[in-house]
Design a protein around this motif. Structure first.
Motif, PDB file in Angstrom:
ATOM      1  N   THR A 176       0.883  -1.151  -0.068  1.00  0.00           N
ATOM      2  CA  THR A 176      -0.121   0.108  -0.216  1.00  0.00           C
ATOM      3  C   THR A 176       0.679   1.074   0.027  1.00  0.00           C
ATOM      4  O   THR A 176       1.915   1.110   0.908  1.00  0.00           O
ATOM      5  N   ARG A 219      -5.337   7.038  -0.140  1.00  0.00           N
ATOM      6  CA  ARG A 219      -4.372   5.620  -1.076  1.00  0.00           C
ATOM      7  C   ARG A 219      -4.490   5.949  -1.805  1.00  0.00           C
ATOM      8  O   ARG A 219      -5.193   6.538  -2.775  1.00  0.00           O
ATOM      9  N   GLU A 228      -3.111   5.025  -6.167  1.00  0.00           N
ATOM     10  CA  GLU A 228      -3.626   4.465  -6.993  1.00  0.00           C
ATOM     11  C   GLU A 228      -3.469   4.745  -8.339  1.00  0.00           C
ATOM     12  O   GLU A 228      -4.164   5.776  -8.743  1.00  0.00           O
ATOM     13  N   LYS A 278      -5.263   7.686 -10.742  1.00  0.00           N
ATOM     14  CA  LYS A 278      -6.787   8.155  -9.820  1.00  0.00           C
ATOM     15  C   LYS A 278      -6.191   9.560  -9.880  1.00  0.00           C
ATOM     16  O   LYS A 278      -4.803  10.144  -9.707  1.00  0.00           O
ATOM     17  N   THR A 307     -11.183  10.880  -6.340  1.00  0.00           N
ATOM     18  CA  THR A 307     -11.226   9.658  -5.520  1.00  0.00           C
ATOM     19  C   THR A 307     -10.890  10.621  -4.013  1.00  0.00           C
ATOM     20  O   THR A 307      -9.948  11.316  -3.653  1.00  0.00           O
TER      21      THR A 307
END
Length: 439
Positions: free
Chosen positions: A253, A275, A277, A280, A310
């Protein structure tokens, strides 16, 4: 037990500013011993205390060795550390120091590299060399060499020259991803993607977040062979105002703690924990908090409640300025093991703290309804509707108290081999060690 570093540490006079010419404001009060180090008047969590490793001597702040220490990493035996000292926001005066600790002896500071431009990022790479993020590049060197400066080699050289940023997001932070790629922060060159007249920089979309300059995001440089990364990058994520706080969990992560807009409202907006990703967009400069359009020129430019934005995995208190985080894996504090540690550097009543969060198996903070956050000098406030992460404050008393201490300005966090938590306190020009409360 002898005090470590007695010749450097006792009776320190520290200033809550980075300007060498400023007069001292508040002195840290030193009284007693914290696990062998001069004890600071910082109220810590039960069973924990703060010991001073290095800092200015009385009445000589302008002549101090450390000027704006930002990040630090242990080297080899745990008695040797590297410290990245930004030193000056406007001139190339940065230093990478070697800090050596010997029982019963004064701490030694030796400059390994000098004349650097805003060095902030610092890490030991997979090859055992030290990697440093300067304003416009990342380089590596061998800190164990007889002449470390002769070993400097560029790693990434095409970062934007951010010296003219009007909101000071020029720092090149980076992390090594689970697949070996280098993930590099490129901060936004403004607070809200507006020019000096308050007009949009762009038409329908913000040029600083969406354009070819590729700022306000995180770049990904792929690993092509051991110790070599592609000179070309892809944008891993966009819409991130300031990603100085980056961390990679053992599960893979990638977390980013966002320094949100500098709005004048004391309680708005919230900082964010995201988080990261691939592909995004995290909302800057269109959205803030979970799904609120940013007021002002860009309001309505993005549907903040849609899949185009996001949202954060957790909100953080407003204006705390998170600048570093890591997951604690030491043995000294069993109750902290696995938790996410975060430094809150902000100068407002919410900042000046070291915080911890319980996390799930992927390293993400556990959220709950009706979470609150603390404020100085005392008290707390609710986050409001929806879940948020409840911080465990490890330094409940690090606000300014006249004659006792300045407000803390923690930046880098690192774990020593014994599990003690070392913190760089930049505006107070100090390295502080949080340890079990014992002589």
């Amino acid at each position: 037990m002898k005090l470590k570093g007695v010749g450097v540490l006792l009776g320190l006079s520290l200033i809550a500013t980075g300007a060498a010419q400023a007069a001292p404001r508040v002195a840290y009060k030193v009284s007693g011993i914290c696990d062998g180090w001069p004890r600071l008047a910082i109220d810590a969590a039960p069973g924990m205390c703060a010991g001073l490793v290095a800092g200015p001597t009385p009445g000589a702040f302008a002549q101090r060795q450390l000027r704006l220490p930002r990040t630090l990493v242990p080297l080899d035996d745990g008695r040797t550390w590297l410290v990245a000292d930004l030193a000056d926001w406007t001139r190339p005066r940065g230093v990478v120091w070697r800090l050596t600790v010997e029982p019963g002896q004064p701490v030694r500071l030796e400059p390994l590299l000098t004349g650097l431009s805003l060095p902030h990022g610092l890490a030991i790479g997979p090859d055992g060399l030290a990697y440093v993020g300067e304003m416009s590049r990342i380089f590596r060197f061998d800190p164990r060499a007889s002449d470390p400066a002769a070993t400097v080699a560029p790693v990434i050289t095409d970062l934007p020259d951010n010296r003219l940023h009007d909101n000071r997001h020029p720092l090149s932070q980076f992390v090594f991803a689970a697949d070996g790629a280098l993930l590099v922060n490129v901060g936004a060159p403004s607070d809200q993607c507006l020019d000096d007249k308050g007009a949009r920089v762009g038409t329908d979309r913000c040029d600083q977040s969406e354009g070819d300059e590729a700022t306000a995001g995180i770049r990904r440089y792929a690993l092509v062979s051991p110790g070599r990364w592609s000179p070309d990058f892809t944008m891993l994520a966009r819409g991130l105002r300031n990603s100085v706080a980056l961390a990679v969990h053992p599960s893979g992560t990638v977390l980013q703690a966002e320094n949100s807009y500098d709005l004048p409202d004391r309680w708005s907006p919230f900082e964010e924990l995201n988080r990261i990703e691939a592909g995004k967009h995290y909302g800057w400069p269109y959205c803030m908090d979970r799904a609120t359009p940013t007021p002002g020129a860009w309001s309505g430019a993005m549907d903040c409640a849609s899949a185009a934005h996001t949202p954060p995995v957790a909100l953080l208190p407003p204006h705390v300025a998170p600048l570093a985080m890591t997951w604690y894996q030491g043995a000294m504090f069993p109750a902290l093991r696995g938790k996410l540690l975060m430094s809150w550097h902000g100068y407002r009543s919410t900042g000046g703290r070291l915080a911890a969060f319980a996390v799930d198996a992927k390293g993400l903070p556990v959220t709950r309804p009706r979470a609150t956050f603390p404020t100085y000098p005392s008290g707390s406030r609710p986050f409001g509707a929806g879940p948020a992460a409840q911080a465990e404050i490890l330094t409940p008393g690090w606000g300014k108290v006249d004659g006792v201490r300045p407000q803390g300005t923690p930046v880098g966090i690192a774990m020593a081999g014994d599990g003690a938590i070392w913190v760089a306190d930049d505006k107070n020009a100090s390295i502080i060690r949080f340890a079990v409360d014992r002589p």
